[in-house]
Scaffold this active site. Structure first.
Site, PDB file in Angstrom:
ATOM      1  N   CYS A   1     -13.741   0.008 -23.847  1.00  0.00           N
ATOM      2  CA  CYS A   1     -14.759   0.140 -24.731  1.00  0.00           C
ATOM      3  C   CYS A   1     -15.047   1.342 -25.707  1.00  0.00           C
ATOM      4  O   CYS A   1     -14.597   1.345 -26.902  1.00  0.00           O
ATOM      5  CB  CYS A   1     -16.073  -0.164 -24.407  1.00  0.00           C
TER       6      CYS A   1
ATOM      7  N   GLU B   1     -18.304 -13.008 -19.090  1.00  0.00           N
ATOM      8  CA  GLU B   1     -17.564 -13.219 -18.068  1.00  0.00           C
ATOM      9  C   GLU B   1     -16.565 -14.442 -18.036  1.00  0.00           C
ATOM     10  O   GLU B   1     -16.971 -15.340 -18.677  1.00  0.00           O
ATOM     11  CB  GLU B   1     -18.115 -12.881 -16.806  1.00  0.00           C
ATOM     12  N   ASN B   2     -15.760 -14.119 -17.187  1.00  0.00           N
ATOM     13  CA  ASN B   2     -14.452 -15.514 -16.893  1.00  0.00           C
ATOM     14  C   ASN B   2     -14.144 -15.527 -15.786  1.00  0.00           C
ATOM     15  O   ASN B   2     -14.090 -14.574 -15.004  1.00  0.00           O
ATOM     16  CB  ASN B   2     -13.511 -15.024 -17.977  1.00  0.00           C
ATOM     17  N   ALA B   3     -13.793 -16.732 -15.126  1.00  0.00           N
ATOM     18  CA  ALA B   3     -13.354 -16.899 -13.859  1.00  0.00           C
ATOM     19  C   ALA B   3     -12.145 -16.278 -13.730  1.00  0.00           C
ATOM     20  O   ALA B   3     -11.869 -15.974 -12.429  1.00  0.00           O
ATOM     21  CB  ALA B   3     -13.263 -18.444 -13.519  1.00  0.00           C
TER      22      ALA B   3
ATOM     23  N   CYS C   1     -16.367  -7.013 -22.588  1.00  0.00           N
ATOM     24  CA  CYS C   1     -17.657  -6.278 -22.625  1.00  0.00           C
ATOM     25  C   CYS C   1     -18.462  -6.604 -23.886  1.00  0.00           C
ATOM     26  O   CYS C   1     -18.214  -7.101 -24.788  1.00  0.00           O
ATOM     27  CB  CYS C   1     -17.249  -4.937 -22.407  1.00  0.00           C
TER      28      CYS C   1
ATOM     29  N   CYS D   1     -17.557   1.455 -20.612  1.00  0.00           N
ATOM     30  CA  CYS D   1     -16.239   1.689 -19.870  1.00  0.00           C
ATOM     31  C   CYS D   1     -15.111   2.206 -20.784  1.00  0.00           C
ATOM     32  O   CYS D   1     -15.268   2.436 -22.224  1.00  0.00           O
ATOM     33  CB  CYS D   1     -15.834   0.296 -19.442  1.00  0.00           C
TER      34      CYS D   1
ATOM     35  N   TYR E   1     -11.222 -12.956 -13.689  1.00  0.00           N
ATOM     36  CA  TYR E   1     -12.200 -11.885 -14.166  1.00  0.00           C
ATOM     37  C   TYR E   1     -11.597 -10.955 -15.207  1.00  0.00           C
ATOM     38  O   TYR E   1     -12.263 -10.313 -15.931  1.00  0.00           O
ATOM     39  CB  TYR E   1     -12.301 -10.836 -12.644  1.00  0.00           C
TER      40      TYR E   1
ATOM     41  N   GLU F   1     -19.972  -4.268 -25.548  1.00  0.00           N
ATOM     42  CA  GLU F   1     -19.641  -3.252 -26.682  1.00  0.00           C
ATOM     43  C   GLU F   1     -18.650  -4.046 -27.598  1.00  0.00           C
ATOM     44  O   GLU F   1     -18.351  -4.096 -28.881  1.00  0.00           O
ATOM     45  CB  GLU F   1     -19.175  -1.924 -26.518  1.00  0.00           C
TER      46      GLU F   1
HETATM   47  N1  THU Z   1     -19.604  -4.211 -18.846  1.00  0.00           N
HETATM   48  C1  THU Z   1     -19.968  -4.106 -20.144  1.00  0.00           C
HETATM   49  O1  THU Z   1     -20.145  -5.281 -20.862  1.00  0.00           O
HETATM   50  N2  THU Z   1     -19.661  -3.037 -20.894  1.00  0.00           N
HETATM   51  C2  THU Z   1     -19.297  -1.752 -20.257  1.00  0.00           C
HETATM   52  O2  THU Z   1     -18.949  -0.633 -20.944  1.00  0.00           O
HETATM   53  C3  THU Z   1     -19.013  -1.634 -18.764  1.00  0.00           C
HETATM   54  C4  THU Z   1     -19.023  -3.155 -18.205  1.00  0.00           C
HETATM   55  C5  THU Z   1     -19.668  -5.298 -18.165  1.00  0.00           C
HETATM   56  C6  THU Z   1     -18.405  -6.115 -17.851  1.00  0.00           C
HETATM   57  C7  THU Z   1     -18.762  -7.086 -16.599  1.00  0.00           C
HETATM   58  O3  THU Z   1     -19.359  -8.279 -17.175  1.00  0.00           O
HETATM   59  C8  THU Z   1     -19.864  -6.255 -16.135  1.00  0.00           C
HETATM   60  O4  THU Z   1     -20.537  -5.285 -17.011  1.00  0.00           O
HETATM   61  C9  THU Z   1     -19.658  -5.611 -14.672  1.00  0.00           C
HETATM   62  O5  THU Z   1     -18.703  -4.672 -14.956  1.00  0.00           O
END
Ligand code: THU
Length: 131
Positions: A90, A44-46, A53, A87, A48, A55
């Site tokens: 991805c 993650e990053n500040a 992700c 998501c 957002y 994947e």
């Molecule tokens: N996230 C993933 O790493 N993969 C996905 O397919 C869904 C979401 C992460 C992104 C974020 O860091 C956290 O889950 C909440 O959304």
């Protein structure tokens, strides 16, 4: 490598996730035909929206190491009660390289569903759409 072992590889990435904002770790593991496995976690990053992700971390590692057309399966793992479905972004990124990739989608207790990217992203826009 068995499906369960690939899920385990994804689970082992949960502790590497950098999730100070969501507190929602995700791990991924991509198996290639030669047996190599590319793992990933969410970072993650500040700012957002700059978050990557799990994947896509694994995908980018594979492509940048020369593996783009020999993907066999990807496992995705979270710690939640629900299965950690990938998501939309991805799904789209995976579709570019493996439109019918086998997916192992796990939840926190280790149980997982076996499905395909084709089932999760029907009628997708991909390289052929540009022809
Ligand atoms: N996230 C993933 O790493 N993969 C996905 O397919 C869904 C979401 C992460 C992104 C974020 O860091 C956290 O889950 C909440 O959304």
């Amino acid at each position: 490598m068995t499906d369960r072992e690939l899920v385990q590889a994804a689970c082992s990435m949960l502790e590497r996730a950098y999730v100070p904002y969501s507190g929602f770790p995700v791990g991924a593991a991509l198996l290639c035909a030669d047996g190599s496995v590319f793992t990933g976690c969410n970072v993650e990053n500040a700012a957002y929206g700059s978050t990557i992700c799990a994947e896509r971390t694994a995908l980018l590692k594979a492509v940048s190491e020369g593996h783009r057309d020999d993907w066999q399966a990807m496992a995705i793992a979270g710690r939640g009660e629900d299965y950690c479905w990938p998501c939309g972004s991805c799904r789209q990124m995976l579709y570019e390289f493996a439109p019918n990739l086998k997916l192992l989608v796990a939840r926190g207790d280790g149980d997982f569903v076996v499905t395909t990217l084709g089932a999760l992203l029907p009628h997708a826009f991909g390289p052929k759409s540009l022809k």
